[in-house]
Write an enzyme that holds these catalytic residues in place. Structure first.
Site, PDB file in Angstrom:
ATOM      1  N   ASN A   1      -4.548  19.666 -22.197  1.00 52.38           N
ATOM      2  CA  ASN A   1      -3.142  19.298 -22.205  1.00 52.38           C
ATOM      3  C   ASN A   1      -2.877  18.433 -23.434  1.00 52.38           C
ATOM      4  OD1 ASN A   1      -0.559  19.372 -20.599  1.00 52.38           O
ATOM      5  ND2 ASN A   1      -0.764  17.155 -20.817  1.00 52.38           N
TER       6      ASN A   1
ATOM      7  N   LYS B   1      10.395  29.821 -28.034  1.00 51.81           N
ATOM      8  CA  LYS B   1       9.167  29.413 -27.334  1.00 51.81           C
ATOM      9  C   LYS B   1       7.971  30.192 -27.828  1.00 51.81           C
ATOM     10  CE  LYS B   1       7.272  30.701 -23.631  1.00 51.81           C
ATOM     11  NZ  LYS B   1       6.008  31.370 -23.112  1.00 51.81           N
TER      12      LYS B   1
ATOM     13  N   LYS C   1      20.817  31.799  -9.891  1.00 52.31           N
ATOM     14  CA  LYS C   1      20.182  30.483  -9.919  1.00 52.31           C
ATOM     15  C   LYS C   1      20.784  29.708 -11.074  1.00 52.31           C
ATOM     16  CE  LYS C   1      16.032  29.397 -11.597  1.00 52.31           C
ATOM     17  NZ  LYS C   1      14.578  29.161 -11.716  1.00 52.31           N
TER      18      LYS C   1
END
Length: 327
Positions: A165, A232, A73
């Site tokens: 969020n 991350k 990918k």
């Protein structure tokens, strides 16, 4: 023979028609099991900041002997795409014939990336979350969060969704999905989300801890599904250290996934992390008691993409919805 007709092309639109949550769940669960048995393996990931448009670009590839899927990918993350009305994640899957190395198919990867990522967290919920889980917590409200919510709702009889969020104006889009599923939806702060939720899905591009250990209640299952790259982080290291850890692939988890910081600090070792495939194959019991906090790090392996892309090709051919091109 299909090879005589040329390369199979399956468009994004066709992928959306032929692949649903059930087929993606089965494909991802099967490839996780194959990985744990040693029948499938991922090649090293290439992922780089290209120095343009704040984009991350790379390649994920592998070979599944059980499913006979070989491929790559190619794609990445373009944060500015949200302003253009297109997904931040852009990718294409290329499948090759394992017997000859010939290019077999080109498959749109955007929708497949979304459904396979959601299927990954769904597999973890199916095998690790408490059966009586009632409240689903969503941390993140971007494009991928909607797929995550729908897939999670297939796994448990949730009675409510609580969400947070960093950009609250994006929450109505997630609420619309909850409404569609008939689930009450509440916007809350992160600490309150953790106090209520039995299952938490984090799906952000954060580089700092958004959830703290002391906020998490006993028995919670957490699926860390955000953008995986060096640096991350979605939950704090203390939470990782205290939880029972599972992942799709340990190597990616400790280098570009959620467990990288705990590994670097020495808080955990590789032996503390269990491949989810071991649970699927019955080699590990998964959750051992009701109060256990389980954490699944979905690092997003290339074999997931190859698995769902292979199914998409088979179904598109079966339904006469694939194209053929000569190269």
């Amino acid at each position: 023979m299909e090879a005589e007709k040329g390369v199979v092309v399956v468009s994004e639109a066709t992928c959306e028609e032929v692949i649903d949550r059930a087929s993606s769940f089965t494909a991802v669960e099967s490839v996780f099991a194959a990985m744990a048995r040693g029948d499938a393996y991922n090649f090293p990931v290439v992922r780089e900041a290209i120095g343009h448009a704040d984009a991350l670009y790379g390649f994920k590839s592998g070979f599944d002997r059980a499913g006979m899927s070989l491929g790559v990918k190619s794609g990445g993350y373009w944060p500015g795409n949200v302003n253009l009305g297109i997904p931040n994640h852009q990718s294409t899957v290329f499948l090759f014939d394992p017997d000859t190395g010939r290019l077999k198919a080109m498959v749109g990867g955007n929708y497949l990336t979304a459904v396979r990522t959601a299927a990954s967290s769904a597999v973890s919920i199916n095998h690790l979350a408490r059966k009586d889980a009632k409240v689903l917590g969503m941390v993140g409200a971007g494009h991928q969060s909607k797929f995550q919510l729908r897939a999670a709702a297939d796994q448990r009889d949730f009675e409510k969704v609580v969400a947070w969020n960093p950009h609250p104006e994006m929450l109505p889009g997630l609420k619309a999905v909850a409404d569609e599923l008939g689930l009450p939806f509440e916007s809350v702060e992160r600490e309150e989300l953790c106090a209520q939720a039995d299952v938490i899905i984090t799906i952000t591009s954060a580089f700092e801890a958004l959830l703290m250990k002391e906020w998490i209640k006993p028995g919670t299952h957490i699926a860390c599904m955000g953008t995986d790259t060096k640096g991350k982080q979605e939950v704090d290291t203390a939470l990782v250290e205290s939880a029972t850890l599972f992942t799709d692939e340990i190597v990616q988890s400790i280098t570009i996934g959620e467990n990288q910081h705990a590994i670097e600090s020495g808080a955990i070792s590789e032996s503390d992390i269990t491949p989810i495939g071991d649970v699927i194959n019955g080699k590990h019991p998964g959750r051992s008691h009701a109060d256990e906090i389980t954490l699944f790090d979905g690092a997003g392996v290339g074999l997931q993409d190859l698995a769902v892309a292979s199914v998409a090709v088979d179904l598109a051919l079966e339904k006469d919805q694939a194209q053929h091109v000569s190269l």
